[in-house]
Scaffold this active site. Structure first.
Site, short mmCIF file in Angstrom:
data_model
loop_
_atom_site.label_atom_id
_atom_site.label_comp_id
_atom_site.label_asym_id
_atom_site.label_seq_id
_atom_site.Cartn_x
_atom_site.Cartn_y
_atom_site.Cartn_z
N THR A 109 0.82 -1.21 0.00
CA THR A 109 0.00 0.00 0.00
C THR A 109 0.85 1.26 0.00
OG1 THR A 109 -1.43 1.31 1.45
CG2 THR A 109 -0.12 -0.34 2.52
N TYR A 168 -1.80 0.31 10.50
CA TYR A 168 -2.06 -0.39 9.23
C TYR A 168 -0.82 -0.35 8.35
CZ TYR A 168 -3.72 -1.08 4.45
OH TYR A 168 -3.85 -1.52 3.15
#
Ligand SMILES: NC(=O)c1ccc[n+]([C@@H]2O[C@H](COP(=O)([O-])OP(=O)(O)OC[C@H]3O[C@@H](n4cnc5c(N)ncnc54)[C@H](O)[C@@H]3O)[C@@H](O)[C@H]2O)c1
Length: 339
Positions: free
Chosen positions: A117, A144
């Site tokens: 990501t 995250y």
């Protein structure tokens, strides 16, 4: 190389990738615990229900289905939630990678593509809209992003240690839906801007809040790089056979290299729906970078990846078409398959 294990293949990006794999002649096998995915999204191969932290179950699955390569999507995705439950995010996201790697070693599977990501870059300096390259410092600003970066580092260490070949794909903002209307974004707790804006415009959800219009961007709102889910799926297929060089590991950005501000997204959704989503201006959120735009030149050079969905209005229309008649998920009509 034919049989591909797709962990998280009942989810949004994983299901589109399973479809693309099948269309290209591969045989996908989906491994998913259905915590955020849908049984009805698994249409192109068998579904094995299990927890991706369970290395024994993964090993059995890889052996039974004689798996040749793994694409690992399974994980927890809500950035805001990760600040509230950091231990759970590390457990599933890093523990999942560790279990996948251990099972691959036992089942002698040597090829891995990993969902990473743009969150691994953290908060680039507010010094203009320069696209992000892979060589930038990696400084995530939430659990995250930390958990995904740790996954990348574990994979790259295993590639150095014992000959695993792996590609980490750092997606920017995934969006859009399958052109055939069979798949789309159906998260149980939706946190992504485009589906939320569509719901607001259709009167199916609350008005949007624009978090800050005082950023150093052309219209003051945050800018993100929206990449269509079918283009992401195509990149995974290319990554399965990419030359990863002597290190055995490479990380590649996936984005269009063109940013859209929150206000531009609202306008585009308004054009696609025929009604502008109601929106109010609020304060900035903590830790929201002004601008995240990919330099995806390396993916172009290393994979030959060329995103086809470059018309943003068409991308948004694909998402609207899905949201108006989702085939499954929390918003589907009661007579449709909901799992
Ligand atoms: N959507 C985006 O914009 C985006 C951007 C960057 C990276 N990613 C990454 O891409 C991947 C897929 O994202 P998505 O948007 O398709 O999410 P998603 O939630 O739709 O898909 C994830 C899937 O993993 C499954 N899963 C979760 N925990 C599991 C567990 N313990 N065992 C087995 N299965 C489990 C869920 O049921 C779901 O089907 C994720 O790893 C995410 O971090 C997504």
């Amino acid at each position: 190389m034919k049989r591909i294990l797709v962990t998280g293949g009942a989810g949004y990006i994983g299901s589109h990738t399973a479809k693309a794999l099948a269309e290209a002649g591969y045989s996908p096998v989906v491994f998913d615990d259905l915590s955020n995915g849908h049984r009805a999204a698994v249409q192109w191969g068998p579904l094995v229900v299990g927890d991706v932290r369970d290395a024994d179950a993964l090993t059995r699955c890889m052996r039974e289905h004689r798996i040749d390569a793994v694409i690992h999507f399974a994980g927890l995705i809500e950035v805001g939630r990760s600040a509230i439950e950091p231990d759970r995010f590390w457990d599933v996201n890093l523990g999942g990678v560790a279990a996948v790697l251990s099972a691959m070693r036992r089942a002698r599977v040597e090829r891995l593509v990993f969902s990473s990501t743009a969150a691994v870059y953290g908060q680039p300096l507010d010094d203009g809209p320069a696209p992000l390259v892979e060589s930038l410092p990696l400084q995530p600003i939430n659990p995250y992003g930390d958990s995904k970066l740790a996954g990348e580092r574990l994979i790259s260490a295993c590639a150095r240690a014992y000959g695993l070949q792996a590609v980490a794909l750092r997606y920017f903002n995934a969006c859009g839906a399958d052109r055939d209307g069979r798949l789309g974004e159906a998260h149980r707790a939706e946190s992504h801007l485009i589906p939320l804006a569509i719901e607001a415009a259709l009167g199916l959800g609350p008005a949007l809040t624009v978090f800050g219009t005082d950023f150093p961007t052309p219209d003051g709102a945050c800018v993100r790089d929206y990449v269509h889910v079918e283009d992401l799926a195509a990149a995974h297929l290319l990554a399965l056979t990419a030359d990863v060089g002597d290190s055995g590991f490479m990380a590649l950005n996936l984005g269009l290299g063109r940013g859209r501000s929150v206000l531009e997204v609202i306008e585009a959704v308004g054009r696609a729906v025929g009604r502008r989503p109601p929106a109010e201006i609020g304060p900035r959120r903590d830790g929201d970078p002004a601008c995240l735009v990919a330099d995806a030149g390396r993916a172009g050079r290393c994979l030959g990846w060329r995103p086809g969905w470059t018309d943003f209005d068409a991308v948004v229309r694909s998402a609207v078409k899905w949201r108006e008649a989702p085939a499954f998920g929390p918003a589907a009509a009661p007579d449709r398959a909901v799992a």
